[in-house]
Design an enzyme around this catalytic site. Structure first.
Site, short mmCIF file in Angstrom:
data_model
loop_
_atom_site.label_atom_id
_atom_site.label_comp_id
_atom_site.label_asym_id
_atom_site.label_seq_id
_atom_site.Cartn_x
_atom_site.Cartn_y
_atom_site.Cartn_z
N ARG A 104 0.88 -1.18 0.00
CA ARG A 104 0.00 0.00 0.00
C ARG A 104 0.91 1.21 0.00
O ARG A 104 1.71 1.41 0.93
CB ARG A 104 -0.91 0.00 1.23
CG ARG A 104 -1.62 1.34 1.42
CD ARG A 104 -2.73 1.30 2.42
NE ARG A 104 -3.88 0.61 1.88
CZ ARG A 104 -5.12 0.73 2.38
NH1 ARG A 104 -5.35 1.51 3.42
NH2 ARG A 104 -6.13 0.08 1.82
N HIS A 131 -7.32 0.77 -6.44
CA HIS A 131 -7.55 -0.07 -5.25
C HIS A 131 -8.25 -1.36 -5.71
O HIS A 131 -9.42 -1.59 -5.40
CB HIS A 131 -8.39 0.71 -4.24
CG HIS A 131 -8.40 0.12 -2.86
ND1 HIS A 131 -7.65 -0.98 -2.49
CD2 HIS A 131 -9.09 0.48 -1.74
CE1 HIS A 131 -7.86 -1.24 -1.22
NE2 HIS A 131 -8.73 -0.39 -0.74
N GLN A 134 -10.19 -3.91 -3.26
CA GLN A 134 -11.51 -3.46 -2.81
C GLN A 134 -12.58 -3.82 -3.83
O GLN A 134 -13.70 -4.20 -3.48
CB GLN A 134 -11.49 -1.95 -2.57
CG GLN A 134 -12.81 -1.41 -2.05
CD GLN A 134 -13.13 -1.89 -0.64
OE1 GLN A 134 -12.32 -1.76 0.26
NE2 GLN A 134 -14.31 -2.47 -0.45
N ASP A 219 -16.97 7.27 -1.67
CA ASP A 219 -15.73 7.16 -0.89
C ASP A 219 -15.47 8.54 -0.29
O ASP A 219 -16.11 9.53 -0.67
CB ASP A 219 -14.59 6.72 -1.84
CG ASP A 219 -13.26 6.47 -1.13
OD1 ASP A 219 -13.25 6.35 0.11
OD2 ASP A 219 -12.23 6.40 -1.83
N CYS A 259 -16.32 1.85 0.52
CA CYS A 259 -15.17 1.00 0.83
C CYS A 259 -14.75 1.13 2.29
O CYS A 259 -14.07 0.24 2.81
CB CYS A 259 -14.01 1.32 -0.11
SG CYS A 259 -13.38 2.99 0.04
N ARG A 287 -13.73 -8.38 2.01
CA ARG A 287 -12.29 -8.18 1.77
C ARG A 287 -11.53 -9.45 2.15
O ARG A 287 -10.61 -9.88 1.47
CB ARG A 287 -11.76 -7.00 2.60
CG ARG A 287 -12.31 -5.63 2.19
CD ARG A 287 -11.86 -5.22 0.80
NE ARG A 287 -10.41 -5.21 0.65
CZ ARG A 287 -9.61 -4.22 1.02
NH1 ARG A 287 -10.11 -3.12 1.51
NH2 ARG A 287 -8.29 -4.30 0.85
N1 NVA Z 1 -9.69 6.83 -1.51
C1 NVA Z 1 -9.34 6.39 -0.18
C2 NVA Z 1 -9.60 4.94 -0.02
C3 NVA Z 1 -9.32 4.39 1.35
C4 NVA Z 1 -9.57 2.93 1.47
C5 NVA Z 1 -7.89 6.72 0.08
O1 NVA Z 1 -7.06 6.50 -0.81
O2 NVA Z 1 -7.57 7.21 1.17
N1 CP Z 2 -11.24 0.01 2.39
C1 CP Z 2 -9.98 -0.08 2.83
O1 CP Z 2 -9.04 -0.35 2.07
O2 CP Z 2 -9.84 0.13 4.16
P1 CP Z 2 -8.48 0.31 4.96
O3 CP Z 2 -7.90 1.64 4.56
O4 CP Z 2 -8.89 0.28 6.41
O5 CP Z 2 -7.54 -0.80 4.61
#
Ligand code: NVA
Ligand code: CP
Length: 301
Positions: A104, A131, A134, A219, A259, A287
Protein backbone atom coordinates in the site's frame (compact mmCIF):
# COMPACT_ATOMS: atom_id res chain seq x y z
CA UNK A 1 7.13 -19.43 -15.54
CA UNK A 2 6.16 -15.76 -15.50
CA UNK A 3 5.13 -14.46 -12.10
CA UNK A 4 1.54 -13.23 -11.91
CA UNK A 5 0.98 -9.90 -10.16
CA UNK A 6 -2.26 -8.18 -9.15
CA UNK A 7 -1.59 -4.48 -9.56
CA UNK A 8 -4.91 -3.69 -11.23
CA UNK A 9 -8.07 -5.52 -12.30
CA UNK A 10 -6.58 -5.57 -15.81
CA UNK A 11 -3.98 -8.13 -14.65
CA UNK A 12 -6.69 -10.82 -14.74
CA UNK A 13 -9.02 -11.85 -17.55
CA UNK A 14 -12.78 -11.41 -17.04
CA UNK A 15 -13.05 -15.21 -16.67
CA UNK A 16 -10.33 -15.25 -14.00
CA UNK A 17 -12.06 -12.42 -12.12
CA UNK A 18 -15.38 -14.26 -12.25
CA UNK A 19 -13.56 -17.34 -10.87
CA UNK A 20 -12.11 -15.28 -8.01
CA UNK A 21 -15.55 -14.00 -6.98
CA UNK A 22 -17.02 -17.50 -7.04
CA UNK A 23 -14.09 -18.84 -5.05
CA UNK A 24 -14.38 -15.99 -2.55
CA UNK A 25 -17.98 -17.01 -1.84
CA UNK A 26 -16.95 -20.69 -1.53
CA UNK A 27 -14.14 -19.86 0.90
CA UNK A 28 -16.58 -17.73 2.92
CA UNK A 29 -18.96 -20.67 3.18
CA UNK A 30 -16.15 -23.10 4.17
CA UNK A 31 -14.95 -20.65 6.81
CA UNK A 32 -18.47 -20.27 8.25
CA UNK A 33 -18.81 -24.05 8.43
CA UNK A 34 -15.59 -24.17 10.45
CA UNK A 35 -13.76 -26.19 7.79
CA UNK A 36 -9.98 -26.00 8.17
CA UNK A 37 -8.35 -25.37 4.77
CA UNK A 38 -4.62 -24.69 4.91
CA UNK A 39 -3.09 -24.83 1.42
CA UNK A 40 -0.59 -22.07 2.30
CA UNK A 41 1.17 -23.82 5.20
CA UNK A 42 4.61 -22.24 5.71
CA UNK A 43 3.91 -19.59 3.06
CA UNK A 44 4.59 -15.95 3.94
CA UNK A 45 2.98 -12.74 2.69
CA UNK A 46 5.06 -9.60 3.24
CA UNK A 47 2.86 -6.51 3.65
CA UNK A 48 4.35 -3.05 3.15
CA UNK A 49 2.12 -0.25 4.41
CA UNK A 50 3.21 3.30 3.59
CA UNK A 51 -0.32 4.49 4.45
CA UNK A 52 -2.72 3.63 7.28
CA UNK A 53 -5.09 0.68 7.06
CA UNK A 54 -7.60 -1.29 9.09
CA UNK A 55 -9.44 -3.54 6.61
CA UNK A 56 -6.60 -4.27 4.20
CA UNK A 57 -4.13 -5.17 6.93
CA UNK A 58 -6.51 -7.28 8.99
CA UNK A 59 -8.10 -9.06 6.02
CA UNK A 60 -4.76 -10.09 4.51
CA UNK A 61 -3.32 -11.04 7.91
CA UNK A 62 -6.38 -13.01 9.02
CA UNK A 63 -6.71 -14.55 5.57
CA UNK A 64 -3.11 -15.80 5.52
CA UNK A 65 -3.48 -17.28 9.01
CA UNK A 66 -6.73 -19.02 8.02
CA UNK A 67 -5.04 -20.47 4.92
CA UNK A 68 -2.27 -21.89 7.08
CA UNK A 69 0.38 -19.25 6.31
CA UNK A 70 1.57 -16.04 7.94
CA UNK A 71 1.71 -12.36 7.08
CA UNK A 72 4.44 -9.92 8.10
CA UNK A 73 3.58 -6.24 8.61
CA UNK A 74 6.29 -3.87 7.36
CA UNK A 75 6.19 -0.09 7.59
CA UNK A 76 8.71 2.45 6.28
CA UNK A 77 9.05 3.71 9.87
CA UNK A 78 10.72 0.51 11.00
CA UNK A 79 12.38 -0.76 7.80
CA UNK A 80 15.19 0.51 5.60
CA UNK A 81 12.58 1.59 3.02
CA UNK A 82 12.02 4.60 5.25
CA UNK A 83 15.76 5.35 5.27
CA UNK A 84 16.22 5.45 1.52
CA UNK A 85 16.83 1.82 0.49
CA UNK A 86 15.49 1.71 -3.05
CA UNK A 87 12.26 0.02 -4.05
CA UNK A 88 14.24 -2.10 -6.54
CA UNK A 89 16.63 -3.40 -3.87
CA UNK A 90 13.83 -3.94 -1.36
CA UNK A 91 11.90 -5.95 -3.95
CA UNK A 92 14.88 -8.15 -4.71
CA UNK A 93 15.51 -8.88 -1.04
CA UNK A 94 11.92 -9.29 0.20
CA UNK A 95 10.96 -11.50 -2.73
CA UNK A 96 13.76 -13.93 -1.79
CA UNK A 97 12.21 -14.31 1.67
CA UNK A 98 8.47 -13.99 1.11
CA UNK A 99 6.13 -15.97 -1.16
CA UNK A 100 4.14 -12.86 -2.10
CA UNK A 101 4.26 -9.17 -1.23
CA UNK A 102 1.36 -6.75 -0.78
CA UNK A 103 2.07 -3.02 -1.00
CA UNK A 104 0.00 0.00 0.00
CA UNK A 105 1.72 3.13 -1.18
CA UNK A 106 1.41 6.57 -2.78
CA UNK A 107 2.70 6.63 -6.40
CA UNK A 108 1.40 3.73 -8.48
CA UNK A 109 4.85 3.56 -10.09
CA UNK A 110 6.19 2.26 -6.75
CA UNK A 111 3.98 -0.83 -7.01
CA UNK A 112 4.99 -1.29 -10.66
CA UNK A 113 8.70 -0.91 -9.90
CA UNK A 114 8.45 -3.34 -6.99
CA UNK A 115 6.69 -5.88 -9.23
CA UNK A 116 9.28 -5.46 -11.98
CA UNK A 117 12.05 -6.46 -9.56
CA UNK A 118 10.14 -9.07 -7.55
CA UNK A 119 10.45 -12.79 -8.17
CA UNK A 120 7.15 -13.44 -6.35
CA UNK A 121 3.59 -12.14 -6.92
CA UNK A 122 2.97 -8.53 -5.90
CA UNK A 123 -0.49 -7.34 -4.85
CA UNK A 124 -1.57 -3.70 -4.96
CA UNK A 125 -3.16 -2.99 -1.57
CA UNK A 126 -3.99 0.58 -2.71
CA UNK A 127 -2.02 3.20 -4.59
CA UNK A 128 -2.91 6.80 -5.42
CA UNK A 129 -4.29 5.45 -8.72
CA UNK A 130 -6.04 2.17 -7.94
CA UNK A 131 -7.55 -0.07 -5.25
CA UNK A 132 -8.20 -3.37 -7.05
CA UNK A 133 -8.56 -5.60 -3.94
CA UNK A 134 -11.51 -3.46 -2.81
CA UNK A 135 -13.21 -4.03 -6.15
CA UNK A 136 -12.93 -7.82 -5.74
CA UNK A 137 -14.86 -7.47 -2.48
CA UNK A 138 -17.38 -5.03 -3.99
CA UNK A 139 -18.07 -7.27 -6.98
CA UNK A 140 -18.36 -10.37 -4.77
CA UNK A 141 -20.81 -8.48 -2.56
CA UNK A 142 -22.97 -7.42 -5.52
CA UNK A 143 -22.99 -10.99 -6.85
CA UNK A 144 -24.05 -12.37 -3.46
CA UNK A 145 -26.84 -9.81 -3.00
CA UNK A 146 -28.15 -9.28 -6.52
CA UNK A 147 -26.56 -11.79 -8.92
CA UNK A 148 -24.55 -10.88 -12.02
CA UNK A 149 -23.60 -7.21 -12.44
CA UNK A 150 -23.29 -7.58 -16.23
CA UNK A 151 -25.35 -4.89 -18.03
CA UNK A 152 -26.40 -3.29 -14.72
CA UNK A 153 -25.96 0.44 -14.01
CA UNK A 154 -23.53 1.58 -11.32
CA UNK A 155 -23.28 5.16 -10.03
CA UNK A 156 -20.05 6.48 -8.53
CA UNK A 157 -20.68 9.68 -6.56
CA UNK A 158 -17.90 12.01 -5.34
CA UNK A 159 -14.19 12.11 -5.97
CA UNK A 160 -12.58 10.78 -9.16
CA UNK A 161 -10.01 9.00 -6.99
CA UNK A 162 -8.28 5.60 -6.79
CA UNK A 163 -11.56 3.84 -6.02
CA UNK A 164 -13.30 5.59 -8.91
CA UNK A 165 -10.49 4.52 -11.28
CA UNK A 166 -10.86 0.94 -10.13
CA UNK A 167 -14.63 1.15 -10.72
CA UNK A 168 -13.85 2.26 -14.28
CA UNK A 169 -11.67 -0.82 -14.76
CA UNK A 170 -14.40 -2.96 -13.16
CA UNK A 171 -16.91 -1.58 -15.69
CA UNK A 172 -14.64 -2.92 -18.45
CA UNK A 173 -13.89 -6.28 -16.86
CA UNK A 174 -17.36 -7.05 -15.45
CA UNK A 175 -19.24 -5.39 -18.32
CA UNK A 176 -21.53 -2.87 -16.59
CA UNK A 177 -22.45 0.73 -17.28
CA UNK A 178 -20.80 3.22 -14.93
CA UNK A 179 -22.04 6.77 -14.35
CA UNK A 180 -19.63 9.00 -12.47
CA UNK A 181 -20.84 12.23 -10.82
CA UNK A 182 -18.04 14.41 -9.53
CA UNK A 183 -17.40 18.16 -9.24
CA UNK A 184 -15.47 19.82 -12.06
CA UNK A 185 -11.76 19.60 -11.38
CA UNK A 186 -12.06 16.24 -9.59
CA UNK A 187 -12.58 13.98 -12.59
CA UNK A 188 -10.91 10.59 -12.77
CA UNK A 189 -7.72 10.24 -14.80
CA UNK A 190 -8.65 10.59 -18.51
CA UNK A 191 -6.41 7.61 -19.35
CA UNK A 192 -8.80 5.32 -17.45
CA UNK A 193 -11.86 6.99 -19.00
CA UNK A 194 -10.43 6.56 -22.51
CA UNK A 195 -9.79 2.88 -21.85
CA UNK A 196 -13.46 2.37 -20.88
CA UNK A 197 -15.04 4.08 -23.90
CA UNK A 198 -18.83 4.23 -23.82
CA UNK A 199 -19.14 1.97 -20.77
CA UNK A 200 -18.51 5.05 -18.61
CA UNK A 201 -20.38 8.38 -18.56
CA UNK A 202 -19.05 11.42 -16.71
CA UNK A 203 -21.70 13.72 -15.21
CA UNK A 204 -21.85 16.60 -12.73
CA UNK A 205 -25.32 15.94 -11.28
CA UNK A 206 -25.53 13.14 -8.67
CA UNK A 207 -29.30 12.76 -9.19
CA UNK A 208 -28.79 12.10 -12.92
CA UNK A 209 -26.05 9.56 -12.16
CA UNK A 210 -28.15 7.67 -9.62
CA UNK A 211 -31.41 7.57 -11.67
CA UNK A 212 -32.28 3.90 -12.23
CA UNK A 213 -28.92 2.66 -10.85
CA UNK A 214 -28.57 -0.82 -9.34
CA UNK A 215 -25.49 -0.01 -7.26
CA UNK A 216 -24.45 3.35 -5.78
CA UNK A 217 -20.95 3.67 -4.36
CA UNK A 218 -18.92 6.49 -2.83
CA UNK A 219 -15.73 7.16 -0.89
CA UNK A 220 -14.14 9.89 1.23
CA UNK A 221 -13.74 13.33 -0.31
CA UNK A 222 -10.08 13.63 0.72
CA UNK A 223 -7.97 10.51 0.32
CA UNK A 224 -4.83 9.62 2.25
CA UNK A 225 -2.14 12.07 1.19
CA UNK A 226 -4.69 14.87 0.49
CA UNK A 227 -5.11 15.98 4.10
CA UNK A 228 -4.11 19.58 3.22
CA UNK A 229 -7.01 19.83 0.75
CA UNK A 230 -9.63 18.42 3.12
CA UNK A 231 -11.18 21.77 4.15
CA UNK A 232 -11.53 23.04 0.55
CA UNK A 233 -12.95 19.74 -0.55
CA UNK A 234 -15.65 19.80 2.16
CA UNK A 235 -17.22 22.80 0.42
CA UNK A 236 -16.62 21.71 -3.12
CA UNK A 237 -18.15 18.26 -2.57
CA UNK A 238 -21.09 19.28 -0.33
CA UNK A 239 -23.72 18.69 -3.09
CA UNK A 240 -22.38 15.15 -3.54
CA UNK A 241 -23.40 13.63 -0.19
CA UNK A 242 -25.13 10.26 -0.67
CA UNK A 243 -28.36 10.14 1.36
CA UNK A 244 -31.46 7.90 1.55
CA UNK A 245 -33.31 10.53 -0.53
CA UNK A 246 -30.69 10.33 -3.29
CA UNK A 247 -30.95 6.53 -3.27
CA UNK A 248 -34.75 6.83 -3.67
CA UNK A 249 -34.04 7.98 -7.27
CA UNK A 250 -32.28 4.71 -8.07
CA UNK A 251 -33.76 1.36 -9.12
CA UNK A 252 -35.87 -0.18 -6.37
CA UNK A 253 -33.34 -3.03 -6.06
CA UNK A 254 -30.43 -0.61 -5.48
CA UNK A 255 -27.72 -1.37 -2.93
CA UNK A 256 -25.25 1.10 -1.43
CA UNK A 257 -21.54 0.49 -0.96
CA UNK A 258 -18.69 2.43 0.64
CA UNK A 259 -15.17 1.00 0.83
CA UNK A 260 -14.78 2.54 4.32
CA UNK A 261 -13.58 4.26 6.42
CA UNK A 262 -16.69 6.49 6.19
CA UNK A 263 -17.00 10.11 7.23
CA UNK A 264 -20.65 10.31 8.30
CA UNK A 265 -22.12 13.71 7.49
CA UNK A 266 -19.66 14.22 4.62
CA UNK A 267 -19.75 11.85 1.63
CA UNK A 268 -22.46 9.72 3.27
CA UNK A 269 -25.25 10.68 5.65
CA UNK A 270 -25.24 8.89 9.01
CA UNK A 271 -28.64 7.30 8.41
CA UNK A 272 -27.66 5.79 5.05
CA UNK A 273 -24.90 3.70 6.63
CA UNK A 274 -27.60 1.70 8.49
CA UNK A 275 -30.29 1.92 5.80
CA UNK A 276 -31.61 -1.51 4.68
CA UNK A 277 -30.15 -0.77 1.22
CA UNK A 278 -26.63 -0.42 2.67
CA UNK A 279 -24.39 -3.50 2.37
CA UNK A 280 -21.23 -1.86 3.70
CA UNK A 281 -20.59 -4.41 6.47
CA UNK A 282 -20.93 -7.39 4.13
CA UNK A 283 -18.68 -5.50 1.71
CA UNK A 284 -16.03 -5.00 4.41
CA UNK A 285 -16.20 -8.68 5.44
CA UNK A 286 -15.77 -9.76 1.84
CA UNK A 287 -12.29 -8.18 1.77
CA UNK A 288 -11.26 -11.24 3.77
CA UNK A 289 -12.87 -13.87 1.55
CA UNK A 290 -12.07 -12.22 -1.79
CA UNK A 291 -8.40 -11.80 -0.88
CA UNK A 292 -8.14 -15.38 0.34
CA UNK A 293 -9.32 -16.36 -3.14
CA UNK A 294 -6.73 -14.00 -4.62
CA UNK A 295 -3.73 -15.32 -2.67
CA UNK A 296 -4.84 -18.89 -3.35
CA UNK A 297 -5.03 -18.04 -7.08
CA UNK A 298 -1.56 -16.46 -7.04
CA UNK A 299 0.18 -19.03 -4.82
CA UNK A 300 -1.45 -22.44 -5.12
CA UNK A 301 -0.52 -24.35 -8.30
N1 NVA B 1 -9.69 6.83 -1.51
C1 NVA B 1 -9.34 6.39 -0.18
C2 NVA B 1 -9.60 4.94 -0.02
C3 NVA B 1 -9.32 4.39 1.35
C4 NVA B 1 -9.57 2.93 1.47
C5 NVA B 1 -7.89 6.72 0.08
O1 NVA B 1 -7.06 6.50 -0.81
O2 NVA B 1 -7.57 7.21 1.17
N1 CP C 1 -11.24 0.01 2.39
C1 CP C 1 -9.98 -0.08 2.83
O1 CP C 1 -9.04 -0.35 2.07
O2 CP C 1 -9.84 0.13 4.16
P1 CP C 1 -8.48 0.31 4.96
O3 CP C 1 -7.90 1.64 4.56
O4 CP C 1 -8.89 0.28 6.41
O5 CP C 1 -7.54 -0.80 4.61
Amino acid sequence: MTVRHFLSLMDCSPAELAGLLKRGTELKSLHRQGVIYEPLKNRVLGMIFEKASTRTRVSFEAGMIQLGGQAIFLSPRDTQLGRGETVEDSARVLSRMCDAVMIRTFAHSTVETFAAWSQVPVINGLSDDLHPCQLLADMQTFLEHRGSIKDKTVAWIGDGNNMCNSYIQAAIQFDFQLRIACPEGYDPDPAFLDQAGDRVTLLRDPAAAVAGAHLVSTDVWASMGQEDEAQDRLQRFAPYQVTPALLDLADESVIFMHCLPAHRGEEVSAELMDDPRSVVWDQAENRLHAQKALVEFLLVD
